[in-house]
Design an enzyme around this catalytic site. Sequence first.
Site, PDB file in Angstrom:
ATOM      1  N   GLY A  16       0.827  -1.159  -0.010  1.00 42.36           N
ATOM      2  CA  GLY A  16       0.127   0.052  -0.058  1.00 42.36           C
ATOM      3  C   GLY A  16       0.677   1.411   0.202  1.00 42.36           C
ATOM      4  CB  VAL A  75       0.787   0.187  -7.959  1.00 41.33           C
ATOM      5  CG1 VAL A  75      -0.575  -0.118  -8.467  1.00 41.33           C
ATOM      6  CG2 VAL A  75       1.700  -0.019  -9.061  1.00 41.33           C
ATOM      7  CG  ASN A  83       8.273  -0.372 -18.376  1.00 39.60           C
ATOM      8  OD1 ASN A  83       8.697  -1.242 -19.244  1.00 39.60           O
ATOM      9  ND2 ASN A  83       9.611  -0.230 -17.769  1.00 39.60           N
ATOM     10  CE1 TYR A 136       9.641  -7.845  -9.635  1.00 43.40           C
ATOM     11  CE2 TYR A 136       9.902  -7.911 -11.996  1.00 43.40           C
ATOM     12  CZ  TYR A 136       9.081  -7.550 -10.872  1.00 43.40           C
ATOM     13  OH  TYR A 136       7.994  -6.711 -10.767  1.00 43.40           O
ATOM     14  CE  LYS A 175       5.965  -9.186  -9.518  1.00 44.04           C
ATOM     15  NZ  LYS A 175       4.973  -8.494  -8.845  1.00 44.04           N
ATOM     16  CG  HIS A 180      10.628   2.089 -12.230  1.00 40.10           C
ATOM     17  ND1 HIS A 180      10.043   2.346 -10.949  1.00 40.10           N
ATOM     18  CD2 HIS A 180      10.712   0.512 -12.336  1.00 40.10           C
ATOM     19  CE1 HIS A 180       9.761   1.114 -10.312  1.00 40.10           C
ATOM     20  NE2 HIS A 180      10.281   0.015 -11.223  1.00 40.10           N
TER      21      HIS A 180
HETATM   22  P1  NAP Z   1       6.974  -0.192  -5.045  1.00 39.60           P
HETATM   23  O1  NAP Z   1       6.717   1.273  -5.095  1.00 39.60           O
HETATM   24  O2  NAP Z   1       8.451  -0.748  -4.952  1.00 39.60           O
HETATM   25  O3  NAP Z   1       6.451  -0.721  -3.593  1.00 39.60           O
HETATM   26  C1  NAP Z   1       6.492  -2.045  -3.217  1.00 39.60           C
HETATM   27  C2  NAP Z   1       5.584  -2.361  -1.917  1.00 39.60           C
HETATM   28  O4  NAP Z   1       5.756  -3.517  -1.456  1.00 39.60           O
HETATM   29  C3  NAP Z   1       5.752  -1.331  -0.997  1.00 39.60           C
HETATM   30  O5  NAP Z   1       4.373  -0.927  -0.339  1.00 39.60           O
HETATM   31  C4  NAP Z   1       6.534  -2.302   0.107  1.00 39.60           C
HETATM   32  O6  NAP Z   1       6.444  -1.959   1.304  1.00 39.60           O
HETATM   33  C5  NAP Z   1       6.022  -3.529  -0.149  1.00 39.60           C
HETATM   34  N1  NAP Z   1       6.895  -4.762   0.217  1.00 39.60           N
HETATM   35  C6  NAP Z   1       8.149  -5.082  -0.185  1.00 39.60           C
HETATM   36  N2  NAP Z   1       8.554  -5.887   0.751  1.00 39.60           N
HETATM   37  C7  NAP Z   1       7.636  -6.302   1.487  1.00 39.60           C
HETATM   38  C8  NAP Z   1       7.268  -7.105   2.618  1.00 39.60           C
HETATM   39  N3  NAP Z   1       8.571  -8.136   2.876  1.00 39.60           N
HETATM   40  N4  NAP Z   1       6.452  -7.255   3.113  1.00 39.60           N
HETATM   41  C9  NAP Z   1       5.544  -6.430   2.996  1.00 39.60           C
HETATM   42  N5  NAP Z   1       5.463  -5.581   2.057  1.00 39.60           N
HETATM   43  C10 NAP Z   1       6.652  -5.432   1.398  1.00 39.60           C
HETATM   44  O7  NAP Z   1       6.351  -1.150  -6.146  1.00 39.60           O
HETATM   45  P2  NAP Z   1       5.252  -0.468  -7.250  1.00 39.60           P
HETATM   46  O8  NAP Z   1       5.898  -0.031  -8.244  1.00 39.60           O
HETATM   47  O9  NAP Z   1       4.039   0.168  -6.756  1.00 39.60           O
HETATM   48  O10 NAP Z   1       4.849  -2.108  -7.726  1.00 39.60           O
HETATM   49  C11 NAP Z   1       3.536  -2.520  -7.373  1.00 39.60           C
HETATM   50  C12 NAP Z   1       3.359  -4.052  -8.056  1.00 39.60           C
HETATM   51  O11 NAP Z   1       3.362  -3.889  -9.496  1.00 39.60           O
HETATM   52  C13 NAP Z   1       4.644  -4.929  -7.767  1.00 39.60           C
HETATM   53  O12 NAP Z   1       4.355  -6.297  -7.848  1.00 39.60           O
HETATM   54  C14 NAP Z   1       5.590  -4.828  -9.106  1.00 39.60           C
HETATM   55  O13 NAP Z   1       6.130  -5.749  -9.360  1.00 39.60           O
HETATM   56  C15 NAP Z   1       4.272  -4.370 -10.108  1.00 39.60           C
HETATM   57  N6  NAP Z   1       5.023  -3.686 -11.196  1.00 39.60           N
HETATM   58  C16 NAP Z   1       5.657  -2.477 -11.221  1.00 39.60           C
HETATM   59  C17 NAP Z   1       5.965  -1.816 -12.048  1.00 39.60           C
HETATM   60  C18 NAP Z   1       6.461  -0.497 -12.128  1.00 39.60           C
HETATM   61  O14 NAP Z   1       7.040   0.127 -13.224  1.00 39.60           O
HETATM   62  N7  NAP Z   1       6.691   0.218 -11.134  1.00 39.60           N
HETATM   63  C19 NAP Z   1       5.747  -2.215 -13.508  1.00 39.60           C
HETATM   64  C20 NAP Z   1       5.273  -3.576 -13.604  1.00 39.60           C
HETATM   65  C21 NAP Z   1       4.703  -4.218 -12.454  1.00 39.60           C
HETATM   66  P3  NAP Z   1       7.536  -0.745   2.088  1.00 39.60           P
HETATM   67  O15 NAP Z   1       7.165   0.659   1.691  1.00 39.60           O
HETATM   68  O16 NAP Z   1       7.167  -0.832   3.677  1.00 39.60           O
HETATM   69  O17 NAP Z   1       8.992  -1.233   1.706  1.00 39.60           O
END
Ligand code: NAP
Length: 303
Positions: A9, A13, A158, A129, A133, A172
């Site tokens: 959260g 995203v 992305n 990774y 996934k 990114h």
């Molecule tokens: P993000 O900004 O890196 O946030 C990651 C989230 O995961 C944070 O809330 C983090 O909590 C939590 N997290 C990490 N390790 C954890 C753990 N051990 N226990 C509980 N929570 C944990 O990621 P995002 O960019 O929002 O991405 C969300 C999803 O979309 C991911 O599954 C990612 O693979 C996917 N995605 C992202 C992109 C992109 O370009 N951003 C593209 C394609 C897919 P903390 O803040 O406390 O660390």
Amino acid sequence: MKKILVTGGSGLVGRHLKEILPEARYISSSDYDLRSEADVRKLCEEGWDHIVHLAARVGGIIENINYPAEFIEQNLLMNTLLLKYARLNGVPRLTAILSTCIYPDVFDRYPLTEEDLHKGEPQKTNFAYAIAKRSLAVQIDAYRQQYGLGYNYLIPCNLYGEYDKVDEKRSHYLTALLGKIIRAERENRTEIDLLGTGTPLRQFMYGGDLARAIKACIDSEIIESFNVAVDENRSIREIAEIALRACGKHDFTLRFDEVSPDGQFRKDVSNARLKRLLPGFEFTSLEDGIRKVYEYYKEHEIV
Ligand code: NAP
């Protein structure tokens, strides 16, 4: 009202989703460590109608190259524990997020469709990774098949958005680019240095668009899995040129170092299934989205 849990959260995203789905419960790693069986068990015992699983160990190319063991171990652990305890506690719906960077590295036909996910090795630079996934996809499909649960996954291209990490090593591509533009502007420089050749092709989507697709998936009770990606597949150089225009930097020039790793050359995916499931779904244009994020970074002095 549905009782909805969102893991991850505090991420890019998650924070976009919170703007349009404020009634859900948003957790981060400081609330529950999803690698801990005790934490996940406790979390799932609270009883949920729908879990949106965003949490993941994510990072850019350099991090993926330097920490592959962390990427595979942490993601496999989080995903396995969460699915296991969601099922054991009767959670009927779960939507997880994969990524188009886990598709086969090279393929004989583009755009890739959802059926192509396992038809070839993922890119070497984010192999660990990607396998974690892909395993999540297999696990969700297996749960649907064996337990008849309405679990699904979305595969976004992305992303960029107001809430991305801005430190240069972890952010990114587009976020890093905006940081470079703002720093150059501040230091009265007009040259922007970028890594690689600028030739790889990418679909870039505003994070708020993925959040709307997730919400639509919950509201419309969609249980199919599908790609979430914009129509346009542009070169890294073209995206940088659009960013300069969006930020009003008409006198800036781009310089590519040509030696840093480029990552996957292309991975464009089809959004035909999304258009069938969510007819009329509109994406934010790249120029409008970038302008919004640029203005947000400046207003909040994020860079
Ligand atoms: P993000 O900004 O890196 O946030 C990651 C989230 O995961 C944070 O809330 C983090 O909590 C939590 N997290 C990490 N390790 C954890 C753990 N051990 N226990 C509980 N929570 C944990 O990621 P995002 O960019 O929002 O991405 C969300 C999803 O979309 C991911 O599954 C990612 O693979 C996917 N995605 C992202 C992109 C992109 O370009 N951003 C593209 C394609 C897919 P903390 O803040 O406390 O660390």
